[in-house]
Design a protein around this motif. Sequence first.
Motif, PDB file in Angstrom:
ATOM      1  N   GLU A   1       0.828  -1.207   0.000  1.00 35.01           N
ATOM      2  CA  GLU A   1       0.000   0.000   0.000  1.00 35.01           C
ATOM      3  C   GLU A   1       0.860   1.253   0.000  1.00 35.01           C
ATOM      4  OE1 GLU A   1      -3.275   0.070  -0.227  1.00 35.01           O
ATOM      5  OE2 GLU A   1      -3.311  -2.106  -0.364  1.00 35.01           O
TER       6      GLU A   1
ATOM      7  N   LYS B   1     -15.010   3.028  -7.267  1.00 31.46           N
ATOM      8  CA  LYS B   1     -14.407   2.571  -8.524  1.00 31.46           C
ATOM      9  C   LYS B   1     -14.372   1.051  -8.597  1.00 31.46           C
ATOM     10  CE  LYS B   1     -12.678   6.575 -10.300  1.00 31.46           C
ATOM     11  NZ  LYS B   1     -11.377   7.193 -10.025  1.00 31.46           N
TER      12      LYS B   1
ATOM     13  N   LEU C   1       2.469   2.106  -3.437  1.00 29.53           N
ATOM     14  CA  LEU C   1       1.635   2.064  -4.631  1.00 29.53           C
ATOM     15  C   LEU C   1       1.721   3.297  -5.497  1.00 29.53           C
ATOM     16  CD1 LEU C   1      -1.501   3.532  -4.728  1.00 29.53           C
ATOM     17  CD2 LEU C   1      -1.825   1.978  -2.884  1.00 29.53           C
TER      18      LEU C   1
ATOM     19  N   GLY D   1       0.396   2.782  -9.144  1.00 32.21           N
ATOM     20  CA  GLY D   1      -0.865   2.169  -8.762  1.00 32.21           C
ATOM     21  C   GLY D   1      -1.942   3.147  -8.351  1.00 32.21           C
ATOM     22  N   SER D   2      -1.630   4.426  -8.343  1.00 29.99           N
ATOM     23  CA  SER D   2      -2.623   5.409  -7.892  1.00 29.99           C
ATOM     24  C   SER D   2      -3.793   5.437  -8.837  1.00 29.99           C
ATOM     25  CB  SER D   2      -2.017   6.805  -7.861  1.00 29.99           C
ATOM     26  OG  SER D   2      -1.150   6.917  -6.794  1.00 29.99           O
ATOM     27  N   ASP D   3      -4.986   5.331  -8.255  1.00 33.49           N
ATOM     28  CA  ASP D   3      -6.210   5.437  -9.037  1.00 33.49           C
ATOM     29  C   ASP D   3      -6.300   4.346 -10.091  1.00 33.49           C
ATOM     30  OD1 ASP D   3      -8.021   7.967 -10.866  1.00 33.49           O
ATOM     31  OD2 ASP D   3      -8.598   6.757  -9.127  1.00 33.49           O
ATOM     32  N   ARG D   4      -5.974   3.154  -9.695  1.00 37.94           N
ATOM     33  CA  ARG D   4      -5.993   2.012 -10.593  1.00 37.94           C
ATOM     34  C   ARG D   4      -6.224   0.753  -9.790  1.00 37.94           C
ATOM     35  NH1 ARG D   4      -2.263   4.716 -12.900  1.00 37.94           N
ATOM     36  NH2 ARG D   4      -2.990   5.185 -14.969  1.00 37.94           N
ATOM     37  N   PRO D   5      -6.660  -0.332 -10.440  1.00 42.14           N
ATOM     38  CA  PRO D   5      -6.616  -1.617  -9.739  1.00 42.14           C
ATOM     39  C   PRO D   5      -5.164  -2.000  -9.516  1.00 42.14           C
ATOM     40  CG  PRO D   5      -8.050  -1.741 -11.663  1.00 42.14           C
ATOM     41  CD  PRO D   5      -7.310  -0.436 -11.763  1.00 42.14           C
ATOM     42  N   TYR D   6      -4.840  -2.261  -8.287  1.00 48.08           N
ATOM     43  CA  TYR D   6      -3.448  -2.512  -7.910  1.00 48.08           C
ATOM     44  C   TYR D   6      -3.421  -3.679  -6.954  1.00 48.08           C
ATOM     45  CZ  TYR D   6       0.823  -1.572  -5.152  1.00 48.08           C
ATOM     46  OH  TYR D   6       2.011  -1.668  -4.489  1.00 48.08           O
ATOM     47  N   MET D   7      -2.473  -4.568  -7.179  1.00 49.95           N
ATOM     48  CA  MET D   7      -2.409  -5.719  -6.291  1.00 49.95           C
ATOM     49  C   MET D   7      -0.957  -6.056  -6.011  1.00 49.95           C
ATOM     50  SD  MET D   7      -4.507  -9.244  -6.616  1.00 49.95           S
ATOM     51  CE  MET D   7      -5.929  -8.693  -7.446  1.00 49.95           C
TER      52      MET D   7
ATOM     53  N   VAL E   1     -16.040  -8.924 -10.205  1.00 48.05           N
ATOM     54  CA  VAL E   1     -15.052  -8.575  -9.185  1.00 48.05           C
ATOM     55  C   VAL E   1     -14.454  -7.226  -9.549  1.00 48.05           C
ATOM     56  CG1 VAL E   1     -14.401 -10.897  -8.484  1.00 48.05           C
ATOM     57  CG2 VAL E   1     -13.261  -9.849 -10.412  1.00 48.05           C
TER      58      VAL E   1
ATOM     59  N   SER F   1      -7.636   1.580  -0.230  1.00 49.17           N
ATOM     60  CA  SER F   1      -7.776   0.511  -1.228  1.00 49.17           C
ATOM     61  C   SER F   1      -8.901  -0.390  -0.794  1.00 49.17           C
ATOM     62  CB  SER F   1      -6.511  -0.351  -1.284  1.00 49.17           C
ATOM     63  OG  SER F   1      -5.406   0.412  -1.611  1.00 49.17           O
TER      64      SER F   1
ATOM     65  N   TRP G   1     -11.436  -4.221  -7.929  1.00 49.90           N
ATOM     66  CA  TRP G   1     -10.560  -3.760  -6.861  1.00 49.90           C
ATOM     67  C   TRP G   1      -9.887  -2.475  -7.309  1.00 49.90           C
ATOM     68  CZ3 TRP G   1      -9.512  -7.420 -10.369  1.00 49.90           C
ATOM     69  CH2 TRP G   1      -8.257  -7.427 -10.988  1.00 49.90           C
ATOM     70  N   TRP G   2      -9.562  -1.640  -6.363  1.00 42.18           N
ATOM     71  CA  TRP G   2      -9.045  -0.321  -6.714  1.00 42.18           C
ATOM     72  C   TRP G   2      -8.229   0.261  -5.577  1.00 42.18           C
ATOM     73  CZ3 TRP G   2     -10.288   1.325 -11.564  1.00 42.18           C
ATOM     74  CH2 TRP G   2      -9.863   2.615 -11.913  1.00 42.18           C
ATOM     75  N   SER G   3      -7.218   1.043  -5.944  1.00 45.21           N
ATOM     76  CA  SER G   3      -6.435   1.768  -4.948  1.00 45.21           C
ATOM     77  C   SER G   3      -6.410   3.235  -5.316  1.00 45.21           C
ATOM     78  CB  SER G   3      -4.998   1.248  -4.913  1.00 45.21           C
ATOM     79  OG  SER G   3      -4.963  -0.049  -4.412  1.00 45.21           O
TER      80      SER G   3
ATOM     81  N   ALA H   1     -10.709 -12.117  -6.522  1.00 48.06           N
ATOM     82  CA  ALA H   1     -10.434 -11.560  -7.855  1.00 48.06           C
ATOM     83  C   ALA H   1      -9.280 -12.312  -8.513  1.00 48.06           C
ATOM     84  CB  ALA H   1     -10.096 -10.072  -7.739  1.00 48.06           C
TER      85      ALA H   1
ATOM     86  N   PHE I   1      -9.673  -9.505  -2.717  1.00 47.19           N
ATOM     87  CA  PHE I   1      -8.637  -9.424  -3.745  1.00 47.19           C
ATOM     88  C   PHE I   1      -8.242 -10.842  -4.149  1.00 47.19           C
ATOM     89  CE2 PHE I   1      -7.040  -4.990  -3.854  1.00 47.19           C
ATOM     90  CZ  PHE I   1      -7.718  -4.453  -2.780  1.00 47.19           C
TER      91      PHE I   1
ATOM     92  N   MET J   1     -16.278  -1.293 -11.433  1.00 49.54           N
ATOM     93  CA  MET J   1     -15.644  -2.359 -12.216  1.00 49.54           C
ATOM     94  C   MET J   1     -16.420  -3.666 -12.052  1.00 49.54           C
ATOM     95  SD  MET J   1     -11.688  -3.465 -11.814  1.00 49.54           S
ATOM     96  CE  MET J   1     -11.090  -5.065 -12.288  1.00 49.54           C
TER      97      MET J   1
END
Lengths: 176, 400, 380
Positions: free
Chosen positions: B77, C255, B80, B85-91, C234, C372, C236-238, C89, C86, C259
């Motif tokens: 986190e 967000k 990121l 990863g900001s404002d996106r799906p991030y894993m 599914v 997130s 997921w977002w940050s 997903a 997550f 999705m």
Amino acid sequence: MSVGKKDISCPPEAPGTPLKDSDIKEKKVTYVEDHPDMRYAWTAGQAISRFLNELKEGKLIATKCNKCRRILFPPRIFCELCYKPIDDWVYVQDTGTVQTFSISYIDPDARPLKEPIIVAVIAVDGASKNMAFMHVLGEVEPEDVYIGMRVKAVWKPEEEREGSVTDIKYWKPMEK
Amino acid sequence: MKVERISGLKFHKKQDVAIVGAGMTTFKRRLNETGKELSYLAIKQALEEADMDLSDIEMVVMGSAPDTFDGLHMKGEYLLDGSGGSDRPYMRVFVGGGTGVFAPIAGYWHVASGLADICLVVCEEKMSSSYPHPQSAFKYIWDPILDRPLNPNLIWIFALEMNRYMHVHNIKHEDIALVSVKNKANALDHPCAQLAEKITVEDVLNSEPMALPVRRLDVSPPSDGAAALIMVAPHIARQVTDNPVWVTGVGWALDTTMWTNRDLYFPRYVAEAAKMAYRMAHVTDPRKEIDVAEPYDPFDYKELHHMEGLGLAKKGEAPILTKEGVTARDGDLPCSPSGGLLGVGNPIAATMGVKACELYWQLAYRAGKRQVAKEVTTGVCQAWGDLMQVGTVMVMSNKR
Amino acid sequence: MKVAVVGVGYSGFNANTPDLHWKEITLEAAARAYDDAGINPRKDVDSIVTCAEDIWEGFAIFDEFVPDQLGGVLKPTCTVCADFLFGVATAYMQIKSELADIAVVEAHSKASDILTFGETIKFAMDPIWLREIGNAHPYYFAALEMSQYVNECCITEEQLAEVVVKNKNNALRNSSAPYGSKITVEDVLNSPMVFDPMRKLEIAPRSDGAVVFVLANEDVARDITDTPIWVKGVGWWSETSNYDTMSFNAAYAYKAAKMAYKLAGITNPAKEIDIAEVDDRFAFKEFQHIEALQLSKRFETGTLMQEGYFAKDGELPVNVSGGSLGIGNLLEATGGQKALEIVLQLRRLAGRRQVDAETGVAQAWRYIPTASGAVAVFGV
């Protein structure tokens, strides 16, 4: 652009600013120090509790899976290959064979040790093949250790045992 | 460059995956940049190579090894925004040391599942923040009841494995040291290298003993660094380049926690992972069909160990291949042409730069002075991790 | 090709588990899940995904301790450092990429093993900018966000108290919820103000437990079960890791939900979703997340809450299980508990908590100090 061109080598550069340890010690770079205090107390659970209690008594205990017929050491309450609970508790001997070993000259913080530690993976007699665990060797010179050596556990006196793997001080060669 | 995406609901089709860009920072024992800055630098390079910018990226996968090095909890986190990863799906994915090749595998399934067309994979490591030495953080990987009371050092587990490997196959340390010599020499051509130098077998055998049989020159150093890869769907790859590198097979496997219950001479976790990857890639005879390999080499014997696990050599045969020069850059099966971890550095997860990224550059004929002599079509890269547990394997090809 | 949940298993949830190791609670949850799905993990499972963070467990590389109790020895097993959803997903993507036919997702919480919980959360905060500010327990981080949000949306103290009352009373009907109680709005308003404006009863206490899901692709699912619950979407977002640029409005949930809804083909969530389980580890978060999931409009949620719109017999039941306020903070297994409730409800196995539902949504946040989150939409 380098895309598709075959004559540009990658990576094109190596960005980054190396530092020396002295840069930090002499405070040439700004840094923030933190000393976290995080403590955990893991419950031992059924299998490990029994194992530790038996260690306090000076005994080694294993578990048996009747399906694959393995005697599992260190003990666990389920057989991870058959994925079923174990069927029995079985004592194993405190003698074994060295499967592999190493002579260590550094401590966990990578500082040099004055006296080397001889660490070994010891397959315990009475358990299935390869049912070994890690421990240290003692009363032996580093150059005399070999794979296949027979060793016996040297226990701490009863009043000093706490229910830990260190209740065995070390393992010594059986020939002596 | 504005990539044209297919609009409309397209989430249901499985698609192939190509790599079109990669980047990495220098690997050094201690870098001034923060973890976020390192990720940014690596990503910048990768985006430049692919001629894209961050707004094109749809999803981000981050790989980073133990939080304890950075002194942060949930470091995925924290890192990121430096990782795009900001404002996106991030894993964030994590399989110990295997993350270097596992993060691209995770990137693979982001695109292959059809949920993303462009996925950025970034790996970053900042080991130098850990004091007194990054080794200290490895105190906490051991089982607290069975192993930790003995105050083990991470090198112990390698030394125990190396000794077993040498014993079972009757291999001499001199033969293993050849790997260290080869890789450190290979690394002289890598701009990011930390420990590139020309050494001899005697240098290795005379170096400081750490946990015998492991000596200092058998080991790769802790490093800071970052690497990035861009993985895309076929219709995007076509717009970016005529020569994308395809990911044809992925595999990963995790062995039991009870590492002492295994015979350590053979990495069966690598063999299982390789089986999965080769099956996907339709590779039936790895020794013949693989043209270049990047096996994980945190220690010199590990390269040999993993070569056997990957099926590139029969059990016990790997040192012979090394001795005969087969694994040299101009040999028949070049292994670690980048210089590997021994030569370039070992920032755990960021080793993606010398494994997956290097394989991509080799197959795209962009490795410059490191380019292997023979013609390459298919290659394999592999990483290892945990307590001798994780094997992660990726097979790539420049033909589809 | 669709993806379905074919088996679920859980262990707990308890305030404390002094007799069991975390491996043993995970084993229990996994064994139940495999039995529910009717599969043999050693033969049938193709991939295992664990959702765990090292520092919650107290190990440097937690991945090492994962495979044995899940039947994953020498199988493709990995760790995703995020919440259970997550992991769902990830398993969804693995199945869609045809890397696996059957994938298992696991998460657990052994929060009772952590002796220094506040210090552990603090360890997640930026070491340069945030960590050394003040000596308070890091819950103040959430209180700051709450302060801005309730002021912006004009949520009153009584409305916040309604969330606590609803969830804790709901938990009384849930035999796995350790923190259910018959409380009233006055009880909440009388509880101490620990982080102004947050009251003690608005914070979910910790608990232990494990959740395991077995997911499969469409063909396999139809083969092994009569009641597959489809994972329709599914997401997921940050947002960012920077505290100062976070939206404080659960934009990550909005967000992520967008999705998930797009995948699920849902265009009007307020009408098409029948039941929701949202992250309520702080009471104000339930409002934020309900709005972010588009289940009600901004500025209306407070009133709807007081009218009982989100109660068990209301129009759109939210946190019928008792939520995190009733079950406890399960760390990374929070999303697991949310998903578990939705699946049990859709399978009509929720006992006294049963509502009529065909489509449900589960949502989880990654806790302080992150922005997130992940969302999953399930349907019959």
